[in-house]
Enzyme design. Structure first.
Site, short mmCIF file in Angstrom:
data_model
loop_
_atom_site.label_atom_id
_atom_site.label_comp_id
_atom_site.label_asym_id
_atom_site.label_seq_id
_atom_site.Cartn_x
_atom_site.Cartn_y
_atom_site.Cartn_z
N LYS A 43 -7.13 8.13 -1.46
CA LYS A 43 -8.47 8.57 -1.02
C LYS A 43 -8.94 9.81 -1.80
O LYS A 43 -9.16 10.89 -1.22
CB LYS A 43 -8.49 8.86 0.48
CG LYS A 43 -8.09 7.67 1.33
CD LYS A 43 -8.18 7.98 2.82
CE LYS A 43 -7.80 6.80 3.68
NZ LYS A 43 -6.36 6.49 3.68
N ASP A 73 -3.38 4.23 -2.06
CA ASP A 73 -4.30 4.70 -1.00
C ASP A 73 -4.26 6.22 -0.93
O ASP A 73 -3.72 6.79 0.01
CB ASP A 73 -3.86 4.04 0.32
CG ASP A 73 -4.72 4.43 1.51
OD1 ASP A 73 -5.88 4.84 1.31
OD2 ASP A 73 -4.23 4.33 2.64
N LYS A 118 0.85 -1.20 0.00
CA LYS A 118 0.00 0.00 0.00
C LYS A 118 0.88 1.25 0.00
O LYS A 118 1.77 1.39 0.84
CB LYS A 118 -0.90 0.01 1.24
CG LYS A 118 -1.83 1.21 1.29
CD LYS A 118 -2.78 1.13 2.47
CE LYS A 118 -2.25 1.72 3.74
NZ LYS A 118 -2.09 3.17 3.73
N THR A 141 -11.90 5.91 10.44
CA THR A 141 -12.04 5.31 11.78
C THR A 141 -11.61 6.27 12.88
O THR A 141 -11.88 6.05 14.04
CB THR A 141 -11.22 4.00 11.89
OG1 THR A 141 -9.93 4.24 11.35
CG2 THR A 141 -11.89 2.88 11.15
N ARG A 146 3.06 -1.06 10.67
CA ARG A 146 4.14 -1.12 11.66
C ARG A 146 4.49 -2.49 12.20
O ARG A 146 5.69 -2.76 12.41
CB ARG A 146 3.85 -0.13 12.79
CG ARG A 146 4.04 1.31 12.32
CD ARG A 146 3.38 2.31 13.21
NE ARG A 146 1.93 2.26 13.07
CZ ARG A 146 1.10 3.06 13.72
NH1 ARG A 146 1.58 3.96 14.56
NH2 ARG A 146 -0.20 2.98 13.53
N ASP A 151 -13.09 14.50 -5.40
CA ASP A 151 -13.07 15.68 -6.27
C ASP A 151 -14.29 15.61 -7.19
O ASP A 151 -15.12 14.71 -7.05
CB ASP A 151 -11.75 15.70 -7.06
CG ASP A 151 -11.28 17.12 -7.38
OD1 ASP A 151 -12.13 17.93 -7.82
OD2 ASP A 151 -10.09 17.42 -7.22
O1 C5P Z 1 1.01 0.73 11.02
P1 C5P Z 1 -0.43 0.35 10.86
O2 C5P Z 1 -0.63 -1.16 10.73
O3 C5P Z 1 -1.31 0.96 11.93
O4 C5P Z 1 -0.86 0.98 9.46
C1 C5P Z 1 -2.17 0.93 8.96
C2 C5P Z 1 -2.24 1.64 7.64
O5 C5P Z 1 -3.61 1.70 7.25
C3 C5P Z 1 -1.74 3.08 7.65
O6 C5P Z 1 -1.16 3.35 6.37
C4 C5P Z 1 -2.99 3.91 7.85
O7 C5P Z 1 -2.90 5.17 7.27
C5 C5P Z 1 -4.03 3.06 7.12
N1 C5P Z 1 -5.39 3.23 7.61
C6 C5P Z 1 -5.77 3.01 8.92
N2 C5P Z 1 -7.07 3.20 9.32
C7 C5P Z 1 -7.98 3.59 8.43
C8 C5P Z 1 -7.62 3.80 7.10
C9 C5P Z 1 -6.31 3.62 6.73
O8 C5P Z 1 -4.95 2.63 9.76
N3 C5P Z 1 -9.23 3.71 8.81
#
Ligand code: C5P
Length: 233
Positions: free
Chosen positions: A63, A61, A34, A122, A213, A66
Site C-alpha cells: 500500500k 500488498d 499475498k 474497510t 486465516r 509517497d
Molecule cells: O485472515 P484474513 O482472511 O482476514 O486476511 C485478509 C487479508 O487481507 C489480511 O492480510 C488483511 O490485512 C488484508 N486486508 C483486509 N481488509 C482490507 C484490506 C486488506 O482484510 N480492507
C-alpha cells in the site's frame, strides 16, 4: 479465468519457516500469495525469492503512498522482482498513481504487474472519515477514488465484495476488483465484520479473493484451499 487463479492466499505468518512450509503445502492448488507489510518487514525479499523459486505469483500488498517519483521507483523495483500485483493508496492522488503506472508501462507487457488502488480502508467508520476531513459517505468516496485510480491508469482496486458490484457497474467490467474479508461458512469470522462467502464475493463481481486465516490457520490448509476453490468453481 480458472477458479484456482482467483484465489490469493495471505501469507500472514510470523516465522519464515512457516511461510515456506505453507507455500510448499499449498503449491499444488494455490497460484498467488499475498505478502503484506508485516511479513515483508520481517522476512524482506527472501519471501519473494522463495515464491519465485516455487513458480508462484506475488501480490505485494505494501500500500504505497509517497511522492510520484518515489512511487514510480517502487513500482519499477517491484517489476524487477517479478511481482504480479501491487497496490497504492488512491489518496496519494492522480499524479502519484499516474507516475507508478507510467513507470511499469515502459516495460514489455508480459512482465507488467497489475497495479491496484486502495480506496478507503474497510476499517474506517464514517466518524473516522469525518475526523480526517473526508466526510460525505464512505461508499461514495470509494467510488470516486476507484474512478480516480482508473483515470490514472491503474488496473483495478482492492475493495470489499459489497462495493464490487457498484465499481464494476460504474467503472467497467474490465476494472479488476480484489476482495479481502471473505469467509467460507465453515470458517471463523475473527475480526472481519462485513464478510461474504467466496461464492458470494465472486458473484458480486470480485475477480480475485484474498483469504488468510481460514486457510493458513486450518488444520489442513491444502484441504481448506481446495474447498474454497470448489466453492467458486
Ligand atoms: O485472515 P484474513 O482472511 O482476514 O486476511 C485478509 C487479508 O487481507 C489480511 O492480510 C488483511 O490485512 C488484508 N486486508 C483486509 N481488509 C482490507 C484490506 C486488506 O482484510 N480492507
Amino acid at each position: 479465468m480458472r477458479a484456482k487463479d482467483r484465489l490469493i492466499v495471505a501469507l500472514d505468518v510470523d516465522e519464515f519457516s512457516r511461510a515456506e512450509e505453507l507455500v510448499d503445502v499449498l503449491s499444488p492448488e494455490v497460484e498467488i500469495f499475498k505478502v503484506g507489510i508485516a511479513p515483508f518487514t520481517k522476512f524482506g525479499t527472501e519471501i519473494l525469492d522463495k515464491l519465485e523459486k516455487t513458480g508462484k505469483k506475488v501480490f505485494l500488498d505494501l500500500k504505497f503512498h509517497d511522492i510520484p517519483n518515489t512511487c514510480a521507483a517502487a513500482a519499477k523495483a517491484a517489476l524487477e522482482k517479478n511481482v504480479f500485483m501491487m497496490n497504492f493508496h488512491c489518496l496519494g492522488g492522480k499524479s502519484m498513481m499516474k507516475a507508478a503506472s507510467e513507470s511499469v508501462k515502459k516495460t514489455s507487457s508480459e512482465a507488467r504487474p497489475i497495479l491496484l488502488g486502495v480506496t478507503i480502508l474497510t476499517s474506517f467508520s464514517e466518524e473516522e472519515m469525518n475526523s480526517i476531513g473526508l466526510g460525505g459517505g464512505v461508499e461514495n468516496k470509494v467510488i470516486e477514488l476507484a474512478r480516480l485510480a482508473s483515470d490514472s491508469g491503474l488496473g483495478g482496486v482492492v475493495a470489499s465484495a459489497k462495493e464490487a458490484e457498484r465499481i464494476k457497474k460504474e467503472i467497467g467490467e474490465d476494472f479488476i476488483v480484489v476482495t479481502p474479508g471473505v469467509r467460507p461458512v465453515w470458517a471463523e469470522k475473527a475480526d472481519q465484520k462485513r464478510v461474504l462467502t467466496p461464492k458470494q464475493a465472486v458473484l458480486a463481481g470480485a475477480d480475485y479473493i484474498v483469504v488468510g486465516r481460514p486457510i493458513i490457520q486450518a488444520k489442513d490448509p491444502l484441504q481448506a484451499a481446495k474447498k474454497i476453490i470448489k466453492e467458486i468453481s
